[in-house]
Structure formats: C-alpha cells, structure tokens
Design a protein around this motif. Structure first.
Motif, PDB file in Angstrom:
ATOM      1  N   LEU A  13       0.828  -1.213   0.000  1.00 22.05           N
ATOM      2  CA  LEU A  13       0.000   0.000   0.000  1.00 22.05           C
ATOM      3  C   LEU A  13       0.856   1.255   0.000  1.00 22.05           C
ATOM      4  O   LEU A  13       0.509   2.264  -0.608  1.00 22.05           O
ATOM      5  CB  LEU A  13      -0.913  -0.001   1.225  1.00 22.05           C
ATOM      6  CG  LEU A  13      -2.153  -0.901   1.189  1.00 22.05           C
ATOM      7  CD1 LEU A  13      -2.809  -0.916   2.563  1.00 22.05           C
ATOM      8  CD2 LEU A  13      -3.142  -0.430   0.137  1.00 22.05           C
ATOM      9  N   LEU A  14       2.004   1.186   0.685  1.00 14.75           N
ATOM     10  CA  LEU A  14       2.862   2.357   0.839  1.00 14.75           C
ATOM     11  C   LEU A  14       3.882   2.495  -0.287  1.00 14.75           C
ATOM     12  O   LEU A  14       4.344   3.605  -0.563  1.00 14.75           O
ATOM     13  CB  LEU A  14       3.596   2.280   2.181  1.00 14.75           C
ATOM     14  CG  LEU A  14       2.709   2.218   3.433  1.00 14.75           C
ATOM     15  CD1 LEU A  14       3.574   2.059   4.678  1.00 14.75           C
ATOM     16  CD2 LEU A  14       1.827   3.453   3.535  1.00 14.75           C
ATOM     17  N   ALA A  15       4.244   1.380  -0.937  1.00 14.94           N
ATOM     18  CA  ALA A  15       5.313   1.395  -1.940  1.00 14.94           C
ATOM     19  C   ALA A  15       5.087   2.386  -3.076  1.00 14.94           C
ATOM     20  O   ALA A  15       6.032   3.060  -3.506  1.00 14.94           O
ATOM     21  CB  ALA A  15       5.530  -0.016  -2.501  1.00 14.94           C
ATOM     22  N   PRO A  16       3.854   2.520  -3.607  1.00 11.47           N
ATOM     23  CA  PRO A  16       3.660   3.476  -4.711  1.00 11.47           C
ATOM     24  C   PRO A  16       4.053   4.909  -4.369  1.00 11.47           C
ATOM     25  O   PRO A  16       4.372   5.695  -5.272  1.00 11.47           O
ATOM     26  CB  PRO A  16       2.162   3.365  -5.013  1.00 11.47           C
ATOM     27  CG  PRO A  16       1.802   1.980  -4.591  1.00 11.47           C
ATOM     28  CD  PRO A  16       2.637   1.719  -3.382  1.00 11.47           C
ATOM     29  N   LEU A  17       4.047   5.253  -3.075  1.00  9.95           N
ATOM     30  CA  LEU A  17       4.425   6.607  -2.687  1.00  9.95           C
ATOM     31  C   LEU A  17       5.894   6.891  -2.989  1.00  9.95           C
ATOM     32  O   LEU A  17       6.283   8.055  -3.144  1.00  9.95           O
ATOM     33  CB  LEU A  17       4.160   6.821  -1.192  1.00  9.95           C
ATOM     34  CG  LEU A  17       2.703   6.663  -0.735  1.00  9.95           C
ATOM     35  CD1 LEU A  17       2.617   6.834   0.770  1.00  9.95           C
ATOM     36  CD2 LEU A  17       1.800   7.662  -1.450  1.00  9.95           C
ATOM     37  N   GLY A  18       6.707   5.857  -3.078  1.00  9.37           N
ATOM     38  CA  GLY A  18       8.128   6.044  -3.350  1.00  9.37           C
ATOM     39  C   GLY A  18       8.509   5.941  -4.812  1.00  9.37           C
ATOM     40  O   GLY A  18       9.672   6.163  -5.163  1.00  9.37           O
ATOM     41  N   ALA A  19       7.537   5.619  -5.681  1.00 14.19           N
ATOM     42  CA  ALA A  19       7.860   5.437  -7.095  1.00 14.19           C
ATOM     43  C   ALA A  19       8.359   6.725  -7.739  1.00 14.19           C
ATOM     44  O   ALA A  19       9.382   6.739  -8.432  1.00 14.19           O
ATOM     45  CB  ALA A  19       6.631   4.899  -7.847  1.00 14.19           C
ATOM     46  N   ARG A  20       7.667   7.814  -7.508  1.00 15.62           N
ATOM     47  CA  ARG A  20       8.049   9.092  -8.132  1.00 15.62           C
ATOM     48  C   ARG A  20       9.377   9.616  -7.579  1.00 15.62           C
ATOM     49  O   ARG A  20      10.239  10.031  -8.369  1.00 15.62           O
ATOM     50  CB  ARG A  20       6.932  10.116  -7.933  1.00 15.62           C
ATOM     51  CG  ARG A  20       7.110  11.426  -8.708  1.00 15.62           C
ATOM     52  CD  ARG A  20       6.963  11.199 -10.199  1.00 15.62           C
ATOM     53  NE  ARG A  20       7.065  12.437 -10.938  1.00 15.62           N
ATOM     54  CZ  ARG A  20       6.034  13.087 -11.480  1.00 15.62           C
ATOM     55  NH1 ARG A  20       4.815  12.619 -11.334  1.00 15.62           N
ATOM     56  NH2 ARG A  20       6.210  14.191 -12.168  1.00 15.62           N
ATOM     57  N   PRO A  21       9.577   9.622  -6.240  1.00 15.21           N
ATOM     58  CA  PRO A  21      10.882  10.081  -5.742  1.00 15.21           C
ATOM     59  C   PRO A  21      12.061   9.281  -6.284  1.00 15.21           C
ATOM     60  O   PRO A  21      13.099   9.858  -6.625  1.00 15.21           O
ATOM     61  CB  PRO A  21      10.752   9.917  -4.225  1.00 15.21           C
ATOM     62  CG  PRO A  21       9.301  10.025  -3.961  1.00 15.21           C
ATOM     63  CD  PRO A  21       8.635   9.396  -5.135  1.00 15.21           C
ATOM     64  N   LEU A  22      11.908   7.966  -6.373  1.00 15.01           N
ATOM     65  CA  LEU A  22      13.001   7.151  -6.905  1.00 15.01           C
ATOM     66  C   LEU A  22      13.281   7.480  -8.364  1.00 15.01           C
ATOM     67  O   LEU A  22      14.439   7.613  -8.774  1.00 15.01           O
ATOM     68  CB  LEU A  22      12.660   5.664  -6.769  1.00 15.01           C
ATOM     69  CG  LEU A  22      13.027   4.974  -5.463  1.00 15.01           C
ATOM     70  CD1 LEU A  22      12.537   3.535  -5.465  1.00 15.01           C
ATOM     71  CD2 LEU A  22      14.530   5.012  -5.235  1.00 15.01           C
ATOM     72  N   SER A  23      12.226   7.619  -9.161  1.00 22.82           N
ATOM     73  CA  SER A  23      12.411   7.852 -10.591  1.00 22.82           C
ATOM     74  C   SER A  23      12.932   9.247 -10.901  1.00 22.82           C
ATOM     75  O   SER A  23      13.600   9.453 -11.918  1.00 22.82           O
ATOM     76  CB  SER A  23      11.092   7.612 -11.337  1.00 22.82           C
ATOM     77  OG  SER A  23      10.101   8.524 -10.906  1.00 22.82           O
ATOM     78  N   GLU A  24      12.639  10.222 -10.010  1.00 22.25           N
ATOM     79  CA  GLU A  24      13.001  11.602 -10.290  1.00 22.25           C
ATOM     80  C   GLU A  24      14.299  12.040  -9.615  1.00 22.25           C
ATOM     81  O   GLU A  24      14.970  12.955 -10.092  1.00 22.25           O
ATOM     82  CB  GLU A  24      11.874  12.538  -9.851  1.00 22.25           C
ATOM     83  CG  GLU A  24      10.574  12.359 -10.621  1.00 22.25           C
ATOM     84  CD  GLU A  24      10.660  12.889 -12.041  1.00 22.25           C
ATOM     85  OE1 GLU A  24      11.693  13.479 -12.395  1.00 22.25           O
ATOM     86  OE2 GLU A  24       9.707  12.700 -12.802  1.00 22.25           O
ATOM     87  N   ARG A  25      14.667  11.427  -8.487  1.00 22.07           N
ATOM     88  CA  ARG A  25      15.798  11.908  -7.704  1.00 22.07           C
ATOM     89  C   ARG A  25      17.018  10.999  -7.751  1.00 22.07           C
ATOM     90  O   ARG A  25      18.089  11.387  -7.292  1.00 22.07           O
ATOM     91  CB  ARG A  25      15.371  12.088  -6.245  1.00 22.07           C
ATOM     92  CG  ARG A  25      14.212  13.056  -6.052  1.00 22.07           C
ATOM     93  CD  ARG A  25      13.817  13.123  -4.588  1.00 22.07           C
ATOM     94  NE  ARG A  25      12.604  13.925  -4.391  1.00 22.07           N
ATOM     95  CZ  ARG A  25      11.995  14.072  -3.230  1.00 22.07           C
ATOM     96  NH1 ARG A  25      12.495  13.478  -2.148  1.00 22.07           N
ATOM     97  NH2 ARG A  25      10.905  14.804  -3.137  1.00 22.07           N
ATOM     98  N   CYS A  26      16.842   9.809  -8.268  1.00 17.74           N
ATOM     99  CA  CYS A  26      17.926   8.824  -8.241  1.00 17.74           C
ATOM    100  C   CYS A  26      18.455   8.589  -9.650  1.00 17.74           C
ATOM    101  O   CYS A  26      17.714   8.681 -10.641  1.00 17.74           O
ATOM    102  CB  CYS A  26      17.403   7.517  -7.647  1.00 17.74           C
ATOM    103  SG  CYS A  26      18.688   6.378  -7.122  1.00 17.74           S
ATOM    104  N   GLU A  27      19.726   8.291  -9.752  1.00 12.08           N
ATOM    105  CA  GLU A  27      20.358   7.990 -11.043  1.00 12.08           C
ATOM    106  C   GLU A  27      19.552   6.899 -11.749  1.00 12.08           C
ATOM    107  O   GLU A  27      19.176   5.894 -11.128  1.00 12.08           O
ATOM    108  CB  GLU A  27      21.802   7.544 -10.785  1.00 12.08           C
ATOM    109  CG  GLU A  27      22.633   7.360 -12.034  1.00 12.08           C
ATOM    110  CD  GLU A  27      22.552   5.946 -12.565  1.00 12.08           C
ATOM    111  OE1 GLU A  27      22.649   5.784 -13.789  1.00 12.08           O
ATOM    112  OE2 GLU A  27      22.368   5.021 -11.760  1.00 12.08           O
TER     113      GLU A  27
END
Length: 316
Positions: A13-27
């Motif tokens: 339930l919580l994992a989708p909240l991290g999809a955008r930060p990972l894709s936008e802030r990480c190499e």
C-alpha cells in the motif's frame, strides 16, 4: 498467524508513494534496479502472504483438514485469523496467480515474436530502416536485437541527431531494458497496487537510455533537443507540444506549482537532461533495501508461524 503475515500487504500500500521520488531523484540505472526489485519482491511477498492466510482457512474445513491429518477444531481454536479474512485472501490469491500467469504468457509470446521478427529483418550493423513517412524508432529485442528506424524519423533529425537516436536505442538493447520492464510488470500483475512502480520503470529505462546517449555524445543539451524533437514529430505531437512548452523553461528549483509535477514523461526527460546528472542517492537506495528486507523477513516469519500452526493442529 501473527502481524508479520500482513506486513507485506501493508508495504504494498505504501510502496507506490516512493515510485516518483526514486524515478526523479535517483540515477536512472539505480532507480530502474530498485523499482524493478521492489515490484518483484513485494509482489512475490504479498502473494505468499495471501497464500499463507488462505491455508489457515482451508485447514478449518474438516474435509480438507482430514487430507493432511489436521484437526479442524484445533485450527479454529488456535489460529486468530478470521475465516472471512482467509476466504478473501484465497480469492485474491486466485486472482493474483491468474493475472501473473496471463502476464507471463503474453510476455513470452511477445518476446518470442519479437525475436523471430528481429531474426528475419535484414540489417546493417543491427540497424533496420523502414520506408515509412511516420516518424518511428524502437529497439526490437532478439538474438541479436535490431534497431528499427523509419525514413520519416531519419528525415526529421539531422546527422548528429541520428547518432544520438541510435545511441539511445542501442542502450535499450545492450542493457536488456525489456527484462526490467517484464519483471516489474510481473510484480504488478500479481498485485495491482504495485502498478505505479511498473509505470515508473518504463520511464526510468528511457532516462537510462537518455543518459547513455548523453555519455556517448558528451552533449546533454543536444540529446535533450533530440528527445524533444523526436517526440514532437511522433503521433503524440500535439499532446506533447502543450506539455513541453511549459517544461522546457524549468531548470531551477521545483515549487508546488511546478509544471513538471503533472507533466508527461517526455518533458520530464528533457528537463532532466538539461539539468546536471542525478546522483546515486544512497539514502533512497538504503531505504528501499530496508523495506525489501523487512518484507522478505516478514514473509519468512509468517511461513514459520504457519508451520508451527500445522504442527500444532497435526499433533492434536
């Protein structure tokens, strides 16, 4: 069954909240690996959790419990899981297995068809030029793979941009990006809550290929222009033009009214290329690894709980 069996479901339930930060802030390369691993591990863990809960319901049915020499009465007494929860878990498990099997079958068919088509296409150095005025370019996985470019796309771009386009598509083949997409989609097929992660992977592989092209050419600005130019020439030109017009001017800090917050993938890719390369962001990587470890350990603990329960009801 204790709380551990529900933890992977909560993490999904919580994992989708991290999809955008990972894709936008990480190499992009690291982001792709983390997102793919998250989708696959959490999808597997949640499916196993559903299976464990479903078993606790099955052993309460006397006819089924007798097959394993278990005591249905003891199971009802010793297991705190509600039968309605176990029944719901069983239904969800059936859907998850069905969707995952369907996705695997479709993916296997499409990859086999792509490999066969790639083997039949005449190519020079892996490049296939198709006489078509519609501007198209894509990588076709196979043994070996092929890069397919239409004459319409070649006419749209100049000679330097041809090299950037080919570097981008070659990156898809050499890094086996189709495998990352397939694994991420497999996890999302087992658990639809993880679809944002699979969607993010389709974006990060493009960012990965963009960065590979930028490293090969040494000109991030030119790669950004090529990406925008190729996108604007495609069939989605009108939609992308409206979003890109606002995105191309954004190079500084993103505020709450940042147009990129709701922009499509191409404007975001262009903006990322016009900005400095992203760091590997070890904090995000460590946080993701911690979450996946927790999900794995919770699943193992829940399986241990079920084993103890089966031993108890079998000894009665």
């Amino acid at each position: 069954m204790r709380i551990a069996v529900y933890l992977p479901l909560l993490l999904c339930l919580l994992a989708p909240l991290g999809a955008r930060p990972l894709s936008e802030r990480c190499e992009p390369r690291l982001a792709t690996s983390l997102l793919t691993a998250s989708s696959l591990v959490l999808g597997t863990a949640s499916t196993v959790s559903l299976g464990l809960l479903a078993v606790t319901g099955l052993i309460r049915i006397p006819q089924l419990a007798a097959l394993g020499h278990w005591s249905a009465h003891t199971a009802q007494h010793d297991d705190p899981t509600e039968f309605s929860i176990a029944l719901l878990a069983g239904l969800l498990l059936g859907g998850a297995v069905l969707m995952a099997a369907r996705m695997l079958w479709r993916r296997a068919r499409s990859l086999a068809a792509a490999a066969l088509e790639a083997a039949c296409l005449p190519a020079r150095d892996g490049l296939v030029v198709v006489d078509d005025e519609s501007p198209e370019a894509f990588a076709l996985p196979g043994l070996p793979g092929r890069i397919v470019v239409s004459t319409g796309m070649l006419h749209t771009l100049d000679e330097t941009e041809h090299g950037i386009l080919l570097a981008h598509e070659r990156a898809h083949l050499t890094a086996h990006h189709y495998a990352f997409v397939a694994f991420a989609q497999l996890g999302a097929a087992a658990n639809p809550l993880l679809r944002p992660l699979a969607t993010a992977v389709t974006y990060t592989i493009e960012r990965w290929a963009d960065e590979s092209a930028a490293a090969a050419t040494g000109d991030r600005t030119r790669v950004a222009r090529t990406v925008g130019k190729a996108a604007l020439a495609s069939r989605r030109a009108q939609t992308l033009a409206r979003a890109a017009g606002a995105a191309l001017g954004i190079l500084g800090r993103r505020g709450p009214r940042d147009p990129l917050a709701s922009a499509g993938p191409v404007p975001r890719r262009v903006a990322a290329l016009l900005a400095p390369p992203l760091p590997r962001h070890r904090a995000l990587a460590a946080a993701t690894a911690t979450i996946l470890t927790i999900a794995t350990l919770a699943t193992a603990d829940a399986a241990h709980d079920l084993d103890l329960l089966l031993r108890t009801v079998g000894a009665s």
